[in-house]
Design a protein around this motif. Sequence first.
Motif: not given
Length: 188
Positions: A123-150
């Motif tokens: 759950k996003l409400r429970n997730y703590k972002f760790d800024y010891k490294q950069n963060v990339c928020i990834f969002t998927g395709h409208e129908t197929s979502g985030v690629p499985g490899e990612i």
Amino acid sequence: MLSETNFDNIVQNNFLEHRKKTRKQRYREKLKSAHFLPISIGCVNFMHDGNLAFLIRSAACFGVKDIHVVGSVPARAELRRLSGSTCDFINLIQHKTPRSFIEWAKENNTKIVAAELCEKSSKLRNYKFDYKQNVCIFTGHETSGVPGEIVHVADCVEIDMPGPGFCLNTAQAANIVLYEASKQFLER
């Protein structure tokens, strides 16, 4: 207390003052005091160019410099039209495949956080972002979502949706995760 006429005059004068400058002039002026976060956004090429334009606009507002696109990127003129010219303040970085994006993330010490409904998501409400490294928020395709490899290498988060709907528009989901990530960064 202001009379209604004085209030109307103040609103009208402020509105006119604001409109004396072009949108680009207002952006350039705000750029002088802008702060940028150690956050980027990643996505796949969308079916609808408007989704990328929405991400561009949000990135410019939240202080995100880079958007990574896996696959094709729409014409700049179209993105400029759809994003309200905020695309002039964002770096679009194209990756040919999910694998090349993952390699970029490894080489640049970047944690991928994917907005995806899956077994490993928290759950996003429970997730703590760790800024010891950069963060990339990834969002998927409208129908197929985030690629499985990612999905395989990312931390996956899901947004609470107590209503009858099951999933949000991909750009909206990314914006909600971006808001939470920026809030946590600014509250540190």
